[in-house]
Write an enzyme that holds these catalytic residues in place. Structure first.
Site, PDB file in Angstrom:
ATOM      1  N   ASP A   1      18.603   1.132  -8.874  1.00  0.00           N
ATOM      2  CA  ASP A   1      18.717   2.404  -8.409  1.00  0.00           C
ATOM      3  C   ASP A   1      18.162   2.711  -7.085  1.00  0.00           C
ATOM      4  O   ASP A   1      17.231   3.404  -6.937  1.00  0.00           O
ATOM      5  CB  ASP A   1      17.955   3.425  -9.554  1.00  0.00           C
ATOM      6  CG  ASP A   1      16.405   3.039  -9.733  1.00  0.00           C
ATOM      7  OD1 ASP A   1      16.151   1.952  -9.470  1.00  0.00           O
ATOM      8  OD2 ASP A   1      15.523   3.897  -9.897  1.00  0.00           O
TER       9      ASP A   1
ATOM     10  N   HIS B   1       6.811  -2.845  -6.635  1.00  0.00           N
ATOM     11  CA  HIS B   1       7.448  -2.922  -7.912  1.00  0.00           C
ATOM     12  C   HIS B   1       8.345  -4.075  -7.853  1.00  0.00           C
ATOM     13  O   HIS B   1       8.414  -5.177  -8.572  1.00  0.00           O
ATOM     14  CB  HIS B   1       7.622  -1.575  -8.322  1.00  0.00           C
ATOM     15  CG  HIS B   1       6.616  -0.733  -8.388  1.00  0.00           C
ATOM     16  ND1 HIS B   1       5.445  -0.850  -9.175  1.00  0.00           N
ATOM     17  CD2 HIS B   1       6.435   0.506  -8.013  1.00  0.00           C
ATOM     18  CE1 HIS B   1       4.742   0.200  -8.787  1.00  0.00           C
ATOM     19  NE2 HIS B   1       5.180   1.196  -7.973  1.00  0.00           N
TER      20      HIS B   1
HETATM   21  C1  BDR Z   1       9.913   1.678 -10.461  1.00  0.00           C
HETATM   22  O1  BDR Z   1      10.253   3.121 -10.462  1.00  0.00           O
HETATM   23  C2  BDR Z   1      11.246   3.348  -9.213  1.00  0.00           C
HETATM   24  O2  BDR Z   1      10.494   4.443  -8.444  1.00  0.00           O
HETATM   25  C3  BDR Z   1      10.925   1.923  -8.447  1.00  0.00           C
HETATM   26  O3  BDR Z   1      12.106   1.730  -7.891  1.00  0.00           O
HETATM   27  C4  BDR Z   1      10.603   1.010  -9.536  1.00  0.00           C
HETATM   28  O4  BDR Z   1      11.899   0.466 -10.110  1.00  0.00           O
HETATM   29  C5  BDR Z   1       8.390   1.704 -10.466  1.00  0.00           C
HETATM   30  O5  BDR Z   1       7.773   2.371 -11.539  1.00  0.00           O
HETATM   31 CA    CA Z   2      13.858   0.576  -8.962  1.00  0.00          CA
END
Ligand code: BDR
Ligand code: CA
Length: 317
Positions: free
Chosen positions: A10, A241
């Site tokens: 995303d 992340h």
């Molecule tokens: C996840 O949430 C999204 O904002 C980031 O892309 C990542 O996949 C982290 O909690």
């Molecule tokens: Ca993500």
């Protein structure tokens, strides 16, 4: 032989970094990007995926558009305060000149796995809707996928979307519970480890010194995301992340894992989206919701410094 991966994404600033990290890693062959709502709508995620590949000179990689909504409820909406209105730190990229393939993300995932049994690794770094839909379309993908490495969830610590839940899981808890319950090899790279992978401001500044389109694009988009972390969590840098999931596929020895069955709270209460591991011997306890569930490899420790160094060196080339 490089490992074939599909990144379900995303994009999103950290998704962008993860995609570029994968594209520059000789251990991996990115055979497709599938898109999902989360940081942005699925429509914009698709546009961004196409733009990112164009910037990288990799428009040969197919993009398949995913579901617009979670499997049980409507999408709760994007997070422009984290990733910008455009999901790319408000840098206003031109429209892509390429198009997504004429196949849904779920159908694309099924086709790729079934035509190359044992060879394809799924790396979902957004909500798990497309993965659950692919399982619904063809349950045998569970036997034929190589492995599934998810960025999402929080086993032992607090959430980030809510005090109890991590954003990707919170966006579609019903789908996540299906994915953690399928009979395949799943690794959860959640906040338990990603909050231990820290990229400092000094480290982020290095991307601006990289003289290639990937480093330059990261340097343009990351300040907005960094400022969100600073405002929200008072840190001078970002937690890594999505790229941590890519790092796990490249080198799992950087992580310590525990094998626990995981359930996702898909109720309406305050822990909706919380990933609950059953720790210890589940057979001797009366824990019906976790019984007969496969064990998930839950990442609990990580060598964070090695990951941030590896990512920078790969983008630098
Ligand atoms: C996840 O949430 C999204 O904002 C980031 O892309 C990542 O996949 C982290 O909690
Ligand atoms: Ca993500």
């Amino acid at each position: 032989m490089p490992r074939k991966i599909i990144i379900d994404t995303d994009p999103g600033v950290d998704d962008t970094m993860a995609i570029y990290f994968a594209l520059r890693s000789p251990e991996l062959e990115v055979i497709g990007l599938t898109t999902i709502f989360g940081n942005v709508t699925t429509e914009l995620a698709t546009t961004n995926a196409l733009r990112l590949l164009e910037i990288a000179g990799r428009s040969d990689i197919p993009v398949a558009k995913g579901a617009d909504d979670p499997i049980a409820v409507p999408f709760g909406g994007p997070v422009p305060f984290v990733h910008g209105d455009d999901g790319q730190g408000n840098v206003n990229l031109p429209p892509p000149t390429t198009k997504a393939v004429d196949q849904t993300a779920a159908a694309f995932i099924v086709d790729q796995i079934m035509s190359q049994p044992g060879q394809v690794t799924l790396v979902p770094v957004g909500p798990l809707t497309n993965i659950a839909l692919a399982l619904r379309l063809e349950p045998r993908i569970a036997q034929h996928v190589h492995e599934v490495v998810i960025m999402g969830g929080n086993a032992l610590g607090p959430g980030n979307a809510t005090p109890s839940s991590e954003a990707n899981i919170h966006n579609d808890p019903e789908a996540a519970d299906v994915v953690f319950g399928a009979p395949w090899n799943v690794t959860m790279v959640g906040l338990d480890v990603t909050h231990k992978v820290f990229m400092s401001d000094a480290h982020l500044a290095e991307y601006g010194r990289i003289n290639n389109p990937l480093g330059q694009h990261i340097a343009r988009i990351v300040p907005f995301y960094r400022d969100f972390f600073h405002a929200r969590s008072k840190i001078n840098g970002i937690w890594v992340h999505d790229s941590s999931a890519i790092a796990y596929v490249i080198d799992p020895t950087l992580f310590k894992t525990e094998a626990w069955p995981v359930r996702v709270d898909a109720g309406e209460g305050m822990s909706r989206g919380k990933t609950w591991p059953a720790i210890g011997d589940t057979d001797r306890r009366n824990l019906e919701p976790w019984q007969n569930r496969p064990r998930v490899n839950v990442c609990v420790e990580v060598q964070g410094d090695k990951i941030v160094e590896m990512e920078l060196s790969r983008i630098r080339g």
